[in-house]
Design an enzyme around this catalytic site. Sequence first.
Site, PDB file in Angstrom:
ATOM      1  N   ASP A 116      34.168  36.601  44.583  1.00 24.68           N
ATOM      2  CA  ASP A 116      34.305  37.961  43.964  1.00 24.68           C
ATOM      3  C   ASP A 116      34.043  38.887  45.184  1.00 24.68           C
ATOM      4  OD1 ASP A 116      33.605  40.476  42.920  1.00 24.68           O
ATOM      5  OD2 ASP A 116      34.125  39.674  41.106  1.00 24.68           O
ATOM      6  N   HIS A 117      35.265  39.343  45.758  1.00 28.94           N
ATOM      7  CA  HIS A 117      34.825  40.035  47.049  1.00 28.94           C
ATOM      8  C   HIS A 117      33.874  41.238  47.247  1.00 28.94           C
ATOM      9  CE1 HIS A 117      37.975  42.776  45.925  1.00 28.94           C
ATOM     10  NE2 HIS A 117      37.569  43.603  47.008  1.00 28.94           N
ATOM     11  N   HIS A 143      34.455  42.265  39.291  1.00 27.50           N
ATOM     12  CA  HIS A 143      33.566  43.185  40.284  1.00 27.50           C
ATOM     13  C   HIS A 143      32.771  43.959  39.469  1.00 27.50           C
ATOM     14  CE1 HIS A 143      36.880  41.654  42.926  1.00 27.50           C
ATOM     15  NE2 HIS A 143      37.794  42.469  42.414  1.00 27.50           N
TER      16      HIS A 143
HETATM   17  C1  BG6 Z   1      41.181  43.351  43.574  1.00 31.60           C
HETATM   18  C2  BG6 Z   1      42.038  43.659  42.442  1.00 31.60           C
HETATM   19  O1  BG6 Z   1      40.305  42.311  43.387  1.00 31.60           O
HETATM   20  O2  BG6 Z   1      40.281  44.449  43.876  1.00 31.60           O
HETATM   21  C3  BG6 Z   1      42.776  45.042  42.763  1.00 31.60           C
HETATM   22  O3  BG6 Z   1      42.766  42.601  42.080  1.00 31.60           O
HETATM   23  C4  BG6 Z   1      41.888  46.226  43.293  1.00 31.60           C
HETATM   24  O4  BG6 Z   1      43.225  45.507  41.632  1.00 31.60           O
HETATM   25  C5  BG6 Z   1      41.108  45.387  44.494  1.00 31.60           C
HETATM   26  O5  BG6 Z   1      42.701  46.897  43.941  1.00 31.60           O
HETATM   27  C6  BG6 Z   1      40.050  46.520  44.932  1.00 31.60           C
HETATM   28  O6  BG6 Z   1      39.408  46.088  46.118  1.00 31.60           O
HETATM   29  P1  BG6 Z   1      38.570  46.771  47.209  1.00 31.60           P
HETATM   30  O7  BG6 Z   1      38.118  45.863  48.191  1.00 31.60           O
HETATM   31  O8  BG6 Z   1      39.789  47.765  47.863  1.00 31.60           O
HETATM   32  O9  BG6 Z   1      37.671  47.873  46.436  1.00 31.60           O
END
Ligand code: BG6
Length: 477
Positions: free
Chosen positions: A181-182, A244
């Site tokens: 989960d980044h 997230h």
């Molecule tokens: C991704 C989703 O995991 O996270 C996207 O699939 C979303 O829909 C993105 O735009 C948002 O990530 P970040 O790092 O730009 O906040």
Amino acid sequence: SDLSPHVLVLFGATGDLAARKLFPGLYRLAVDDRLPQHYAVIGTGRHSPGSDEEFRQHVRDALHEFVGDIDESVAEPLLERICFVTSAEDDGSDLRKAVEDAEDRLLADAHCLLSDVRRLLYLSVPPSAVQGMVGMLEREDLDDRARLVAEKPFGTDLASARELHRVLNEAFEEHQIFRIDHFLGKEAVQNILALRFANGLFEPAWNRHTIESVQIDVPEKLTVEGRGSFYEGTGCLRDMVTTHLCQLLGFVALEDPHAFRESAIRAAKGAVFSAVRPLDPERVVFGQYDGYRDEPDVADDSDVETFVAIEVWIDNDRWRDVPFYLRTGKAMADGRRTITVRFRDPRHRWLKPEHGGQPEPNELVIELADDPRIAIDVRAKRPGPDMALVEGVFRLDLVGDLPGSDPLEAYERLLLDVMRGDRTLFISSDEVDRLWEICQPVLDRRPPVQPYPAGSWGPEAAQELALGGWRLGNHAP
Ligand code: BG6
């Protein structure tokens, strides 16, 4: 770098995630000299993008688009180690050969044992493709010495999540599996733990006696941007909320984990999720931006949600009576990743703003991206002849203000953690299951999807959901 030699295999290497995040992550690791000294990268998928050179050009273009200014002296050696082979669920022989060839080269260069060479298998493929790929990896013995990175969505409900765990566990031991989960790779998110547990000031106040509500707000300006078919099958709740936003909630709400270690962090987050009350569909707002149905690969009558706002309750001593509001959506007025902790009004009301009324509440705000910072709105005496209040801000820039700072981008950090074998910032299967249980009432009884204008703050009904109003789009910059 003291990392062992690695062969990285990227499934979905010509896809959106690889272009936006994975290759940029590898490039940043290269810039920071954090990659293993000896490594190879093999992109793979059903359809070949052409020759290795054409694939490298595709990666080069992605780096230019998503990183910006590229240092050629770093990018070119990385690109030289990248190749592409086709693979399919019923045919992994070329992939196996490519991995073995790469390992032979690494062995010759690194003068190490084969048992020292690691395989990092990154599955950036739709959930429907996972089972076939995992079966192929097992048949080709590519699961040996491997760590597997799995991307969300981890199923679409509890039953499918369990089936996914079963499929993964057939070929891989649990300790080989890294569910990513980044958001947890974002520096500022890890800073929630530092803020709470390294400062005597905050933890004693971090509870229902002092805190009135918490907002976890991730509006995006982006639309679905060519990801229509993914989005149609997933929707905003599964894409963003069960993943997230709930992970952020876990970090904000957990009890002292006593260590920054996989078992400790997972146990602490797990305890929060156990105490989260299953969602009440009446307190969930779904929205869809005007124009979504005209996006490529989206049905004319789609009722997939591109916006979600929910109220969450945590039934434990710390958080009883404190609502958590989670909101996210595409095509909104602003792009932010903001956590707002709103404190209760102090009982002493004799201090007032100049023209009477109540002062703005104290809020502690954590900006997770684009200029990450922690800020606290405080009330102060307005300099002048009268005892009247004004609002001031304590602010900490989480990069610029901190000595020796050397920030890592989220995917950069998490790819490094996979290579280090550290699962602290990765998700357990139990967490995945519990989060589906929490969301199940909403999956069973989907709220009506309400339209909202692109570039707005979502449907009206969502404005009214949050007690005291949302911070973003409301009274604060
Ligand atoms: C991704 C989703 O995991 O996270 C996207 O699939 C979303 O829909 C993105 O735009 C948002 O990530 P970040 O790092 O730009 O906040």
